[in-house]
Design a protein around this motif. Sequence first.
Motif, mmCIF file in Angstrom:
data_model
loop_
_atom_site.group_PDB
_atom_site.id
_atom_site.type_symbol
_atom_site.label_atom_id
_atom_site.label_comp_id
_atom_site.label_asym_id
_atom_site.label_seq_id
_atom_site.Cartn_x
_atom_site.Cartn_y
_atom_site.Cartn_z
ATOM 1 N N VAL A 90 6.478 -2.847 -5.536
ATOM 2 C CA VAL A 90 7.184 -3.093 -4.279
ATOM 3 C C VAL A 90 6.813 -2.038 -3.252
ATOM 4 O O VAL A 90 6.512 -2.350 -2.086
ATOM 5 C CB VAL A 90 8.704 -3.121 -4.515
ATOM 6 C CG1 VAL A 90 9.452 -3.252 -3.182
ATOM 7 C CG2 VAL A 90 9.083 -4.269 -5.434
ATOM 8 N N PHE A 91 6.800 -0.779 -3.667
ATOM 9 C CA PHE A 91 6.392 0.289 -2.753
ATOM 10 C C PHE A 91 4.912 0.148 -2.372
ATOM 11 O O PHE A 91 4.527 0.445 -1.238
ATOM 12 C CB PHE A 91 6.649 1.657 -3.384
ATOM 13 C CG PHE A 91 8.091 2.088 -3.336
ATOM 14 C CD1 PHE A 91 8.802 2.093 -2.148
ATOM 15 C CD2 PHE A 91 8.741 2.512 -4.488
ATOM 16 C CE1 PHE A 91 10.127 2.499 -2.100
ATOM 17 C CE2 PHE A 91 10.062 2.915 -4.456
ATOM 18 C CZ PHE A 91 10.765 2.908 -3.252
ATOM 19 N N TYR A 92 4.100 -0.298 -3.324
ATOM 20 C CA TYR A 92 2.673 -0.496 -3.014
ATOM 21 C C TYR A 92 2.521 -1.533 -1.904
ATOM 22 O O TYR A 92 1.775 -1.333 -0.934
ATOM 23 C CB TYR A 92 1.918 -0.938 -4.262
ATOM 24 C CG TYR A 92 0.447 -1.198 -4.000
ATOM 25 C CD1 TYR A 92 -0.484 -0.160 -4.031
ATOM 26 C CD2 TYR A 92 -0.012 -2.483 -3.698
ATOM 27 C CE1 TYR A 92 -1.822 -0.389 -3.772
ATOM 28 C CE2 TYR A 92 -1.340 -2.729 -3.437
ATOM 29 C CZ TYR A 92 -2.247 -1.680 -3.476
ATOM 30 O OH TYR A 92 -3.576 -1.914 -3.209
ATOM 31 N N ALA A 93 3.243 -2.659 -2.039
ATOM 32 C CA ALA A 93 3.167 -3.692 -1.007
ATOM 33 C C ALA A 93 3.738 -3.192 0.310
ATOM 34 O O ALA A 93 3.232 -3.509 1.392
ATOM 35 C CB ALA A 93 3.922 -4.935 -1.480
ATOM 36 N N MET A 94 4.777 -2.371 0.234
ATOM 37 C CA MET A 94 5.432 -1.842 1.426
ATOM 38 C C MET A 94 4.498 -0.928 2.213
ATOM 39 O O MET A 94 4.467 -0.958 3.454
ATOM 40 C CB MET A 94 6.706 -1.079 1.029
ATOM 41 C CG MET A 94 7.522 -0.535 2.186
ATOM 42 S SD MET A 94 8.917 0.475 1.615
ATOM 43 C CE MET A 94 9.881 -0.737 0.736
ATOM 44 N N PHE A 95 3.705 -0.121 1.500
ATOM 45 C CA PHE A 95 2.879 0.894 2.175
ATOM 46 C C PHE A 95 1.407 0.520 2.313
ATOM 47 O O PHE A 95 0.725 0.965 3.241
ATOM 48 C CB PHE A 95 2.988 2.233 1.442
ATOM 49 C CG PHE A 95 4.390 2.771 1.374
ATOM 50 C CD1 PHE A 95 5.198 2.804 2.504
ATOM 51 C CD2 PHE A 95 4.913 3.237 0.186
ATOM 52 C CE1 PHE A 95 6.494 3.300 2.447
ATOM 53 C CE2 PHE A 95 6.197 3.741 0.110
ATOM 54 C CZ PHE A 95 7.001 3.762 1.247
ATOM 55 N N GLY A 97 0.110 -2.908 1.389
ATOM 56 C CA GLY A 97 -0.132 -4.346 1.385
ATOM 57 C C GLY A 97 -0.467 -4.875 2.771
ATOM 58 O O GLY A 97 -0.563 -4.126 3.752
ATOM 59 N N GLU A 98 -0.621 -6.184 2.860
ATOM 60 C CA GLU A 98 -0.987 -6.818 4.126
ATOM 61 C C GLU A 98 0.088 -6.629 5.188
ATOM 62 O O GLU A 98 -0.213 -6.587 6.384
ATOM 63 C CB GLU A 98 -1.236 -8.313 3.892
ATOM 64 C CG GLU A 98 -2.450 -8.605 3.020
ATOM 65 C CD GLU A 98 -2.660 -10.091 2.845
ATOM 66 O OE1 GLU A 98 -1.861 -10.879 3.400
ATOM 67 O OE2 GLU A 98 -3.623 -10.466 2.146
#
Length: 464
Positions: A90-95, A97-98
Amino acid sequence: MDCTKVNERFKQVVLPNNDTVVRRMMADTQITPPATVRENWQANKTTIRERNAYMFQNELMCDVHFLVGSKNCAQRVPAHKYVLATGSSVFYAMFYGELAENRSEIEIPDVEPQAFVTLLKYLYCDEIDLTADSVLSTLYASKKYIVPHLARACVCFLETSLSARNACIFLSQSRLFEEPELTQRCWEVIDAQAEEALKSDGFCDIDHTTLVSVLSRETLNAKESVIFEAASLWAEAECSRQDLKPTPDNKRKVLGKSLYLVRIPAMPIDDFANEVATSGLLTLEETTKIFLHFTARIKPQIDFCSKPRVGLKPRRVHRFQSSAYRSNQWRYRGRTDSIQFAVDKRIFIAGYGLYGSSSGGHDYKVQIELKRSGKILGQRHTQFFSDGSSNTFPVLFEHPLQIEPDAYYTASVILDGNELSYFGQEGLTEVSCCDVTFQFQCSTESTNGTGVQGGQIPEMIFYA
């Protein structure tokens, strides 16, 4: 899902309007407030864990801040995008991600600050530091940010702290968090220790859906009058939550159709007359019909189930292969018969099966006791009648007692009655019953001769 509401019933948390809470929580987790950096910390910190903790402690290279908690009392927590992204998709997508966040400050109003710091401590240092006050909110945070190992640790913490006192509120939360294993464990405790669970403060805090599931339960080990009283107390608490006066009409209103799940016709008529009929929760027509159900030859049609609940079937494990008596033993003169035992699965001890008189029918006064590491878990003074046979006679605790696996417990009895009694012989050190393995060993508290090979306490009565 609103975690503040989820945890409100479990623990009220008051947050000040400054950074005091976060700083205190950082101190509790060995993470201190920002400090001036003058040492060669990269060389002095020998592990990634130590370096991560030091960066967090001193806000070194922090590239994001979170405002955690409700808007009026949010706490500012520093962090590093890279560290968080490596531990949470979730943090990966938040920071990264697209739709990555470009803001330097991110608001998280639905997570409690203490739970968020616990989450960060795990992501930075692989440390899990849970408390009874924060575990539910931490479980919510770990679910929200998809950190499964931390979520599993929260569930394990809840399972190990599960008791009749908190089983109902844990059941409510486990259903909300979709944790089927925890839900099943809650049901095990509620079924076996139903009367204690229903009388607990936590029962009044459950939601209506959970109330319905409990009242519908076929395997509750409780008197129907206790179930009715619990439903009435829940209704009183629900009236308070809805700002209603706890009148009988309002209590009936908040209960709705769930009242019909209480099997009122299955309780003794004395309980109905003294507790239910006078409660005001039933209409005059319902009260009349149920009285006629108890007394009339032709039963009227009623909306309540009259079939008693099945409950749980008690199991018995017998540790002797035979029994005997001789003219000079077994004698009782206020001495203690005691044995130690351990099990490989969590069970609930309901009581013991005991030998009685070998010379005709006699009454016995008896004290039964269960200890763990010297601490008394349960004790009861009662009596039973022995008919002179070699049968065992059940003597039960007031409520079943929870037994954890892989720990030794001490079962003790003190009998007062006819001195000559049957006794067991050819004792076994290990016995299996209903997929539960019992191991027995001698107890130093036994002063009347009972041990593994022979003596008293031939049976353990339990729920599995």
